[in-house]
Design a protein around this motif. Sequence first.
Motif, short mmCIF file in Angstrom:
data_model
loop_
_atom_site.label_atom_id
_atom_site.label_comp_id
_atom_site.label_asym_id
_atom_site.label_seq_id
_atom_site.Cartn_x
_atom_site.Cartn_y
_atom_site.Cartn_z
N ARG A 51 0.81 -1.10 0.10
CA ARG A 51 0.00 -0.12 0.19
C ARG A 51 0.87 1.44 -0.10
O ARG A 51 0.54 2.42 -0.53
CB ARG A 51 -0.91 0.11 1.24
N SER A 52 2.05 1.14 0.65
CA SER A 52 2.97 2.45 0.77
C SER A 52 3.37 2.46 -0.55
O SER A 52 3.72 3.76 -1.04
CB SER A 52 4.03 2.04 1.84
N TRP A 53 3.98 1.73 -1.38
CA TRP A 53 4.26 1.76 -2.53
C TRP A 53 3.36 2.42 -3.60
O TRP A 53 3.57 3.43 -4.49
CB TRP A 53 4.80 0.53 -3.10
N ILE A 54 2.08 1.93 -3.70
CA ILE A 54 0.89 2.47 -4.30
C ILE A 54 0.68 3.75 -4.18
O ILE A 54 0.45 4.98 -4.95
CB ILE A 54 -0.34 1.77 -3.88
N LEU A 55 0.81 4.22 -2.53
CA LEU A 55 0.46 5.58 -2.28
C LEU A 55 1.89 6.56 -3.06
O LEU A 55 1.80 7.86 -3.43
CB LEU A 55 0.66 5.84 -0.88
N SER A 56 3.07 5.98 -2.91
CA SER A 56 4.27 6.73 -3.48
C SER A 56 4.12 6.78 -4.99
O SER A 56 4.20 8.09 -5.69
CB SER A 56 5.54 5.80 -3.26
N LEU A 57 3.24 6.05 -5.56
CA LEU A 57 2.94 6.28 -7.18
C LEU A 57 1.82 7.44 -7.41
O LEU A 57 2.21 8.20 -8.28
CB LEU A 57 2.75 5.03 -7.79
N VAL A 58 0.96 7.52 -6.47
CA VAL A 58 0.00 8.45 -6.42
C VAL A 58 0.61 9.76 -6.31
O VAL A 58 0.30 10.94 -7.12
CB VAL A 58 -1.07 8.27 -5.59
N GLN A 59 1.75 10.06 -5.32
CA GLN A 59 2.16 11.11 -5.02
C GLN A 59 3.06 11.61 -6.16
O GLN A 59 3.68 12.59 -6.32
CB GLN A 59 3.12 10.80 -3.66
N GLN A 60 3.68 10.46 -6.80
CA GLN A 60 4.22 11.03 -8.09
C GLN A 60 3.48 11.41 -9.31
O GLN A 60 4.21 11.58 -10.44
CB GLN A 60 5.26 9.73 -8.51
N ASN A 61 2.28 11.50 -9.15
CA ASN A 61 1.06 11.80 -10.18
C ASN A 61 1.17 10.87 -11.30
O ASN A 61 0.93 11.30 -12.26
CB ASN A 61 1.53 13.06 -10.71
N ILE A 62 1.44 9.58 -11.17
CA ILE A 62 1.16 8.54 -11.84
C ILE A 62 -0.39 8.50 -12.24
O ILE A 62 -1.13 8.42 -11.39
CB ILE A 62 1.79 7.27 -11.30
N GLN A 63 -0.38 8.29 -13.44
CA GLN A 63 -1.84 7.90 -14.07
C GLN A 63 -2.64 6.67 -13.16
O GLN A 63 -1.99 5.60 -13.12
CB GLN A 63 -2.03 7.83 -15.39
N PRO A 64 -3.89 6.92 -12.79
CA PRO A 64 -4.69 5.77 -12.21
C PRO A 64 -4.55 4.46 -12.93
O PRO A 64 -4.42 3.31 -12.45
CB PRO A 64 -6.08 6.32 -12.04
N ARG A 65 -4.57 4.65 -14.23
CA ARG A 65 -4.60 3.64 -15.31
C ARG A 65 -3.45 2.66 -15.17
O ARG A 65 -3.44 1.71 -15.19
CB ARG A 65 -4.99 3.83 -16.58
N SER A 66 -2.34 3.74 -15.01
CA SER A 66 -0.86 2.94 -14.86
C SER A 66 -0.82 2.14 -13.57
O SER A 66 -0.21 1.13 -13.40
CB SER A 66 0.23 3.96 -15.13
N ILE A 67 -1.42 2.78 -12.61
CA ILE A 67 -1.35 2.36 -11.41
C ILE A 67 -1.96 0.95 -11.19
O ILE A 67 -1.48 0.01 -10.73
CB ILE A 67 -1.70 3.41 -10.17
N ASN A 68 -3.32 1.08 -11.81
CA ASN A 68 -3.99 -0.14 -11.91
C ASN A 68 -3.39 -1.41 -12.51
O ASN A 68 -3.61 -2.56 -12.33
CB ASN A 68 -5.48 0.05 -12.54
N ARG A 69 -2.55 -0.93 -13.74
CA ARG A 69 -1.63 -2.07 -14.49
C ARG A 69 -0.77 -2.75 -13.41
O ARG A 69 -0.74 -3.85 -13.49
CB ARG A 69 -1.32 -1.46 -15.82
N LYS A 70 -0.13 -1.76 -12.65
CA LYS A 70 0.70 -2.55 -11.75
C LYS A 70 0.31 -3.21 -10.53
O LYS A 70 0.86 -4.27 -10.32
CB LYS A 70 1.68 -1.00 -11.00
N ILE A 71 -0.73 -2.88 -10.11
CA ILE A 71 -1.64 -3.45 -9.03
C ILE A 71 -2.15 -4.95 -9.67
O ILE A 71 -1.86 -5.95 -8.87
CB ILE A 71 -2.74 -2.91 -8.62
N ALA A 72 -2.50 -4.97 -10.97
CA ALA A 72 -2.88 -6.06 -11.61
C ALA A 72 -1.56 -7.06 -11.78
O ALA A 72 -1.76 -8.16 -11.57
CB ALA A 72 -3.32 -5.93 -13.06
N CYS A 73 -0.43 -6.58 -12.15
CA CYS A 73 0.84 -7.33 -12.12
C CYS A 73 0.90 -7.90 -10.75
O CYS A 73 1.50 -9.04 -10.74
CB CYS A 73 2.11 -6.31 -12.35
#
Length: 292
Positions: A51-73
């Motif tokens: 969860r902390s990694w996902i939060l760091s991605l959000v803070q880097q302004n990574i697009q939600p679609r890209s974050i969701n792909r990383k979560i799917a991975c």
Amino acid sequence: MDLFFKYLQYEKRYSPHTLTSYHTDLGQFSDYLLQIYEITDPAEADHTIIRSWILSLVQQNIQPRSINRKIACLRSYYKFLLSQERIKANPMLRIKAPKVTKKLPGFVPEEPFNNLLDGFEFEDSFEGQRDRVILEFLYGTGMRLAELIGISEQDIDRYQKTVRVLGKGNKERIIPINDSLWQSINTYLAHKKREFGDNNSEKLLVTTKARPLYPKFIYRVVKKYISLITTSEHNSPHVLRHSFATHLLNKGADLNAIKDLLGHASLAATQVYTHNSIEKLKSIFEKAHPKA
């Protein structure tokens, strides 16, 4: 990780594009674990660390679609670890993906693009006719980029005028070839034979060194020609797939037929194109109806 990627490639039959993305995603996650938590094995990460990694991605302004792909991975990875008994519980069960705002698929205008195919003078050479057949294939069949790269000459049925495509999940489908595409294929193959003789790749589309084409090459070709008719940022190969579906729907094609042509697993994936069609109907209504 090596076993995981072999599993995805040979058992799950993931596309090369997805495999490359998952390699990147899992590599980024591993780097984060090492730098922040000094963890060398992702199997040791729990849901709070993930969860902390996902939060760091959000803070880097990574697009939600890209974050969701990383979560799917990660979902696939930890599910695999669980099946291999490397972990006792799946930490991804407590991870929620961020919501993604649905965007309508972009497409090129029908008339300008068809004028480009019919009126533009492509060079009467191997390279020129290859460019034309790339555009005709993507727009005339709606196939994916990876599917186009994978086509061999043997996949084209000269008698039925169809092409056999191997899609996601190793699923095969047959797509009809229109007259314009058929003519372009024959012209291109004649140039290809003159260029290489019989000593060329079995793949239909090749470079000037007779090697199979690669994604970036096709991206460049598509962008080059679409930029001649529009200044829109929608100029990728996938946009021609969207255009294929949208233009068919606008002409009254059955949604289930479009689903089969695109190789979608469910009708839900195809229904997104109805929104573009509805927008066109709204525009016609507003211009034509006296009460609009």
